[in-house]
Design a protein around this motif. Sequence first.
Motif, PDB file in Angstrom:
ATOM      1  N   LEU A  20       0.858  -1.190   0.000  1.00 30.45           N
ATOM      2  CA  LEU A  20       0.000   0.000   0.000  1.00 30.45           C
ATOM      3  C   LEU A  20       0.893   1.238   0.000  1.00 30.45           C
TER       4      LEU A  20
ATOM      5  N   VAL B 271       1.019   5.127   0.330  1.00 34.08           N
ATOM      6  CA  VAL B 271       0.258   6.272   0.842  1.00 34.08           C
ATOM      7  C   VAL B 271       1.070   7.524   0.540  1.00 34.08           C
TER       8      VAL B 271
ATOM      9  N   ALA C 114      -6.342   5.790   2.777  1.00 33.76           N
ATOM     10  CA  ALA C 114      -5.462   4.730   3.303  1.00 33.76           C
ATOM     11  C   ALA C 114      -6.188   3.915   4.369  1.00 33.76           C
TER      12      ALA C 114
ATOM     13  N   ILE D   1      -6.929  -0.133   4.125  1.00 34.89           N
ATOM     14  CA  ILE D   1      -6.470  -1.079   5.152  1.00 34.89           C
ATOM     15  C   ILE D   1      -7.636  -1.880   5.693  1.00 34.89           C
TER      16      ILE D   1
ATOM     17  N   PRO E  79      -2.710  -4.781   4.054  1.00 36.73           N
ATOM     18  CA  PRO E  79      -1.512  -4.900   3.221  1.00 36.73           C
ATOM     19  C   PRO E  79      -0.391  -5.622   3.960  1.00 36.73           C
TER      20      PRO E  79
ATOM     21  N   ILE F  35       3.526  -1.164   4.070  1.00 34.72           N
ATOM     22  CA  ILE F  35       3.064   0.179   3.693  1.00 34.72           C
ATOM     23  C   ILE F  35       4.277   1.038   3.352  1.00 34.72           C
TER      24      ILE F  35
ATOM     25  N   LEU G  39       4.911   4.850   3.171  1.00 37.75           N
ATOM     26  CA  LEU G  39       4.170   6.001   3.699  1.00 37.75           C
ATOM     27  C   LEU G  39       5.000   7.267   3.638  1.00 37.75           C
TER      28      LEU G  39
ATOM     29  N   THR H 107       6.241  -0.874   7.977  1.00 35.26           N
ATOM     30  CA  THR H 107       6.088   0.383   7.251  1.00 35.26           C
ATOM     31  C   THR H 107       7.454   0.957   6.894  1.00 35.26           C
TER      32      THR H 107
END
Length: 787
Positions: free
Chosen positions: A374, A376, A406, A410, A415, A418, A420, A446
Amino acid sequence: MKILIVEDDRLSASILLQLLTESNYTIDTAADAKTAWQYIETYTYDLLVLDIMLPDSDGIDLCTKLRAAGYMIPILLLTAKDSTSDRVMGLEAGADDYVVKPYAFQELIARIRALLRRYHDHDTLVQGLTWENLRLDFSTNTVTYNQQPLRLTQKEYGLLELFLRHPQQVFSRSVLIDKVWSAGEFPSEEAVTTHIKGLRQKLKAAGISEDPIETLYGLGYRLKAEPTAKQQDQPSAIASIPQQTAEARVKEALAEITKRLHDNLAELIPMFRRVAIAVEEGNLDLEMRHKACMEAHRLIGSLGTLGFPQGSTIARQIEQLLKDDETLNSTDADNLKQLINTLQAITTDSLNTTNHHVAVSHPPIESAKLPLLLIVDDDVEFVQEIQLEAETWGMRVETAHSLAIAREKIDQERPNIILLDVMFPESDNGFVLLDELAQKQIDIPTVITTATSGLSERVMAAQRGGQAFIEKPASAEEILSTIAQVMQQQRNDRPRVLIVDDDIHILKVLQILLAQWDLEVSLLADPKQFWQVLESAAPDLLILDLNMPDYSGIDLCRAVRTASLWHDLPIVFLSSQSDRQTIRQIFAAGADDYLNKPIVEADLQTRILSRLERSRVSRQAADFDGLTGIYTHRRGIQSLTQLIRLATRNHQSLCLAILDLDLFKQVNDRYGHGVGDLVLKQFGKLLRQNFRSEDVTMRWGGEEFVVGLYGANSQQSIERLNEFLEIWRQQKFLVTATESFSVTFSAGVVEYLQDGSSVELLYQRMDKALYQAKETGRNRIVLASNF
């Protein structure tokens, strides 16, 4: 529960180990009293099974020594002497029960269970442990939810049992390793996180409305208080949705793959017809002929594996016709047309029926999906660049240009990782999303990106659990390489398999088949991306198709065998060609095994799993030092070399440190080599616990160790090593009830490029720094650039 078996009869010990492990006990084994004593000092056991006749001591003497030292662990004696005096001596020495050799293994296990019931809470053991409608039954060593059995691995069972026994008690990951893992296993702390995650997923899949395991960040895990009766009476959203059976999910996935194959054939049949016309008119060019031959080759495997053997046979005949170097004539054109008509007729009838199947059983179809990334970020151009490259790295991508989107993404599908950007034009920044996920106990690795590179942003990212920090601008390759590394760190200890085949239908079928055996599967359809995917996936086994565009499987195999890091990687070939010359070429290139297309599931399972197991045993012996549990010298050098390559490619800092135990010879001379080994073992254990999975810890030789600190500069490395030195200083080693000692270490630290560009040069510099640390009084850390 954790049991120590002290038995010098290896056959009896191995049988006991197998039987008790199948009952979800964690088992350690020792062949002599000396090793048993070290284990008991290091770990906590619920039961000791002790043979009286040991090579270095009388088991009764060991029993007496344990009781004198205050150990109240229940002890079951094994004796070959069926005399009253021997039994009395054993019981008076502090044993709780005895079994006379030769014994029935079923009786021995029954005695073990009886002792465990006697020494632990009797009511709990008889009635079992419960949380909401979750029940762990000790009479059968099984776990059920709403009276439906849960299939847990041994580690998952051990973790759940520990939490249920000690509700509200917080367990750190290092404590969980000591409680649930055997002494011969050397997992990283990330392995605990992985098994906790797997346990949570199985509990959720069973219908438990609330996660019973609570994560206390920075501390560990504990069992939550049970939901109130009102909460329990409320139907959960999960429970209200009918769960698909495994068979249904498999059929659904295979039906989707078959549909894609049907669509693909709708394009291939007209293409084959154009080739036949070109043959008839005498104007078939080499490029068109080669393309048609390759497509026919792919169909051989796809059709055969998906359950259409007749179509596979026709595709093979088309391939052979187009493969020959001879000029094609009008007769060949007629034969080709007839084959095409037959292929269309067979596949149209077969693909439109619902009776075809591939013989698979219960694969978890969710595991067959590519990992989901994902992104973002509100930078459209940046997102598109990453999105285009991600597929070649084996990732699916979802995007969100705001934090609100986002959150929705989620909620729709969790995911795997991420990417981010923490700077948004809206009032909230990206750190808010991380805080929200932490509050909801949603653990998603992340990677942080931002155009701001200040220390405060990096500290905030680290405090909120960010696994990596990338300063913009950065290339797509650098970002995806970092993401792949983070995902690699988050993976569990399941064996990893990389499959390279330009036929996407074969890739999908293989993914479904292998996922059911709890394997981590990576797919690659473009051989040109092979090397970067190989390094990011770091597979335990490689499956190669023989015939592919640009690079054949033999080309890739030879390239792998030229790299020392991958020299021992098991390689299995897939091919529809089974002639003697082809097989000889495959093995000459360095292959370990060969499977013929179409794929037969039973053959695939036997070959792949057995090859992985042999590789695991061999690698465990070659890669990990048996005493300390960290990398051997050979394996450590390979990993340090790989760290240098990654640091160069990703523009990351890297430091190496050599650690040497001070005055260690005096420990061996004064207390004996057994005590010295215990010191080395504890040092290795603390190295594993206090350094990250992306770092490298290795035993250089004797009492010298080397640590590679990836992503750390010299100042950060000195700080982390000083913290570790303080931890090590506090370790006390008992010699007698009144005498103990401690050990310090000295270290030399170097920084990559500043002090050298190879492992050899860096070692020379850090060895000089270590000598300086020894000369200036030991028990300290010296940076090479400071002298």
